[in-house]
Design an enzyme around this catalytic site. Structure first.
Site, short mmCIF file in Angstrom:
data_model
loop_
_atom_site.label_atom_id
_atom_site.label_comp_id
_atom_site.label_asym_id
_atom_site.label_seq_id
_atom_site.Cartn_x
_atom_site.Cartn_y
_atom_site.Cartn_z
N GLU A 1 0.83 -1.21 0.00
CA GLU A 1 0.00 0.00 0.00
C GLU A 1 0.87 1.26 0.00
O GLU A 1 2.07 1.20 0.19
CB GLU A 1 -0.91 0.03 1.23
N ARG B 1 -8.39 0.46 12.91
CA ARG B 1 -6.96 0.71 12.71
C ARG B 1 -6.82 1.87 11.73
O ARG B 1 -7.72 2.16 10.94
CB ARG B 1 -6.22 -0.51 12.21
N ASN C 1 -5.33 3.86 8.46
CA ASN C 1 -5.18 3.37 7.10
C ASN C 1 -4.47 4.41 6.23
O ASN C 1 -3.49 5.01 6.68
CB ASN C 1 -6.57 3.01 6.53
N ASN D 1 -9.91 5.84 2.66
CA ASN D 1 -8.89 5.42 1.70
C ASN D 1 -8.68 6.51 0.66
O ASN D 1 -9.39 7.51 0.62
CB ASN D 1 -9.35 4.12 1.01
N ASP E 1 -9.74 1.77 -4.07
CA ASP E 1 -8.72 1.73 -3.02
C ASP E 1 -7.89 3.01 -3.11
O ASP E 1 -8.45 4.10 -3.20
CB ASP E 1 -7.88 0.46 -3.17
#
Length: 295
Positions: free
Chosen positions: A23, A106, A108, A152, A202
């Site tokens: 990522e 969490r 990101n 995201n 994403d």
């Protein structure tokens, strides 16, 4: 490095990484390095585009995103907090805790804006308890959006008047009015609605013409949208789960793409053999530079 040719493009598999969840690629123009993370393996990677060598730093925790933060330093979003990573010593220096009281969440994806503020989101798949944050150089933390599932894909238009944010689980990309001086966002609207598709938006990047390039999780592709949110191009990939993309290289014309292997069955991995690898695609477009955190 292997080359995957098609009539329209030449896609290079530049690193056989086999990451679980690659990522957040970030191009360091000064040092000609590409930073990227492998979230569940707790790694911040440093890929040298000249030597094609990759080294990594084990940060000891889930790491959702990174951004440049000056010489030999990155700001990183860990599971429940921000930290600085010294890229010479590998030392991780905690800065601030975020959502430490929310064990199902969490942190990101994250990115710095043109004024050196670090924006990052949190996620909790299936639950609207994720948020978007802005961490300023003066050490102040601001909640910018709530009610997200998987925050995201952040980005800004070249004129800095529009901010983009993907909510992957909701299959939507939002656009906001952005005030570069104050760092405020307002007037959220749906920029791209993918609820009729079988894939999810994403990570994303914006080029110098204002087009938005989005990695499509479970979509085997990166899609390019114009500033009106209309699809104008699709880059097929040999992997099921592309996760993020950014422009880099000497002239900011190379599209770097991270991918993931997490959650794939053995049969799916056989169909998507290069899952988790790092790809580079030469383009005719010019990207925007990555901004540094100025704190």
């Amino acid at each position: 490095m292997s080359v995957i040719n098609s009539p329209q493009y030449k896609l290079n598999n530049i690193l056989t990484a086999r990451a679980r969840l690659g990522e957040c690629p970030v191009w360091d123009s000064t040092n000609k390095l590409l930073y990227w993370v492998d979230i569940y393996n707790h790694r911040v990677n440093q890929f040298n585009s000249v030597t094609e060598q990759n080294v990594f730093f084990d940060v000891g925790d889930v790491v959702g995103s990174v951004a440049l933060a000056g010489a030999n330093r990155l700001i990183v979003a860990l599971r429940h907090g921000l930290a600085f990573l010294n890229t010479q010593s590998g030392e991780v220096m905690p800065i601030i805790q975020v959502e430490a009281d929310m064990p199902d969440n969490r942190l990101n994806d994250g990115k710095c804006d043109p004024k050196g503020r670090f924006w990052f989101g949190s996620m909790c798949p299936g639950k609207t308890q994720g948020s978007l944050y802005r961490y300023d150089p003066d050490g102040s933390l601001h909640v910018m959006e709530t009610g997200l599932t998987i925050s995201n894909g952040l980005g800004w238009s070249p004129d800095q008047n529009t901010f983009y944010l993907a909510d992957s689980d909701q299959q939507k990309i939002y656009a906001y009015n952005f005030d570069a001086e104050t760092g405020n966002i307002r007037n959220r609207r749906v920029f791209v609605d993918l609820t009729s598709e079988s894939f999810y938006p994403d990570g994303l990047t914006v080029d110098s013409e204002g087009h938005i390039w989005v990695a499509m999780w479970d979509g085997w592709c990166v899609i390019r949208f114009n500033p009106q949110g209309e699809e104008i191009g699709r880059i097929p990939l040999p992997v099921q789960r592309p996760s993020c993309c950014t422009f880099g290289g000497e002239d900011l014309q190379t599209l770097y793409i991270t991918t993931a292997s997490v959650g794939l069955s053995e049969e799916e991995i056989q169909k998507s053999f290069y899952s988790g690898d790092l790809f580079a695609l030469p383009t005719q477009m010019i990207g925007l530079p990555a901004y540094n955190f100025l704190g």
